[in-house]
Scaffold this motif. Structure first.
Motif, short mmCIF file in Angstrom:
data_model
loop_
_atom_site.label_atom_id
_atom_site.label_comp_id
_atom_site.label_asym_id
_atom_site.label_seq_id
_atom_site.Cartn_x
_atom_site.Cartn_y
_atom_site.Cartn_z
N GLN A 129 -16.73 -73.26 79.20
CA GLN A 129 -17.11 -71.84 79.20
C GLN A 129 -16.20 -71.04 80.14
OE1 GLN A 129 -21.32 -72.78 80.08
NE2 GLN A 129 -21.83 -71.57 78.28
N GLY A 132 -13.08 -70.39 78.32
CA GLY A 132 -13.27 -69.29 77.38
C GLY A 132 -13.21 -67.94 78.07
N ILE A 135 -9.59 -67.16 78.92
CA ILE A 135 -8.85 -66.83 77.70
C ILE A 135 -9.15 -65.40 77.27
CG2 ILE A 135 -8.69 -67.29 75.21
CD1 ILE A 135 -9.01 -70.26 75.85
N ALA A 136 -10.44 -65.02 77.29
CA ALA A 136 -10.83 -63.68 76.86
C ALA A 136 -10.22 -62.61 77.75
CB ALA A 136 -12.36 -63.56 76.85
N SER A 254 -19.60 -62.08 78.62
CA SER A 254 -18.37 -62.48 77.94
C SER A 254 -18.09 -61.57 76.75
CB SER A 254 -18.47 -63.94 77.48
OG SER A 254 -19.40 -64.09 76.42
N GLY A 289 -12.37 -67.00 73.03
CA GLY A 289 -12.99 -67.05 74.35
C GLY A 289 -14.49 -66.88 74.31
#
Length: 298
Positions: A129, A132, A135-136, A254, A289
């Motif tokens: 997580q 992710g 990455i986002a 997120s 992500g």
């Protein structure tokens, strides 16, 4: 009372997409009239209107806002953080580009992911997580990277710093809401603390900075303020507070990485800006992500 969920369902995802789409558009609304309506006065008008709307909504639905439930200290703290966040956003948009400020604003999910598990263990992110989340954010930064080329002026750097401060304050507001008695309050009461405190503070800050007050603005300026108030500060934030009460805050946060990319897409659709491979790659990476952050444990 609706059961608290451990993962986002279709209702939450639909609401998040709608909120992120408007939040991406909202920065354009604020920036486009900041030269006509002074920033803190703009915020004051917005949140006074939102407070009145929310009060009327609660009166109509019979929701109690002033009963003693132990939420007052945390509510005032959340309201103060929220007011400071929006002061930073409005002042920052006066000094830097909306795209630059947006990147710094969306550091908020990192604040939530770092601090919230210390108070709410169920919000702890696993390694995949965290990957992710990184990455986002990296995808958002890449999408806006063109706005960071060239020499930055002191004024622009000040705006960037205000954007970063706003992102930290947003994360801290979420932390207070999820880790205190506010977690059991209604979405309406949670939001009321925030918009009411901001409605009280913003006019004082506006006066202190010497902004000129007026009600003689263009039709477009009033339309912008109306959209910021009714959809932004009332409907979308009410939905966000409701989701914070019923879904994991780290997973919700997120999804907010979509908001700045929506802002870029609106630029393509409304302003005729080009749809670059860079933007398409960023959209794909943010999607990856978000999937990783919301991936269930095997």
């Amino acid at each position: 009372m609706r059961e608290r969920k451990q993962h986002l369902d279709s209702l939450a995802i639909t609401l998040l997409l709608a909120c992120c789409a408007f939040w991406g558009f909202q920065q354009i609304l604020i920036k486009s009239i900041v030269g006509e309506v002074p920033p803190l006065w703009q915020a004051a008008l917005r949140f006074v209107g939102a407070t009145a709307l929310l009060w009327a909504w609660c009166a109509w639905r019979g929701i109690k806002l002033f009963e003693r439930d132990g939420t007052l200290p945390a509510g005032l703290l959340a309201g103060t953080l929220f007011a400071a966040e929006f002061a930073c956003i409005y002042l920052g948009l006066r000094d830097t580009a909306a795209s630059r400020l947006t990147v710094f604003l969306y550091t908020s999910p990192f604040v939530v992911a770092l601090l919230l598990p210390r108070f709410v263990p169920s919000e702890k992110l696993r390694t995949v997580q965290w990957v992710g989340l990184v990455i986002a954010f990296a995808a958002v930064a890449v999408a806006f990277s063109e706005g960071f080329t060239g020499n930055s002026t002191p004024r622009q750097l000040r705006g960037d710093a205000l954007g970063l401060a706003a992102g930290i304050l947003w994360g801290l507001t979420t932390l207070v809401i999820r880790s205190s008695k506010m977690a059991t309050a209604t979405a309406e009461k949670t939001l009321f603390y925030q918009v009411a405190v901001t409605a009280a503070v913003a006019p004082l800050l506006s006066l202190a900075t010497g902004e000129a007050w007026s009600f003689q603005y263009s039709g477009y300026a009033w339309l912008s303020l109306a959209l910021q108030t009714v959809i932004g500060a009332f409907a979308s934030y009410l939905a966000w507070m409701w989701m914070l009460r019923h879904y994991p805050a780290t997973q919700l946060s997120s999804f907010t990485f979509l908001a700045p990319l929506f802002a870029l897409l609106f630029g393509v659709m409304l302003l005729g800006e080009s749809l670059t491979p860079q933007l398409l790659m960023a959209l794909a990476a943010v999607a990856v992500g978000i999937v990783l952050v919301n991936r269930r444990k095997a």
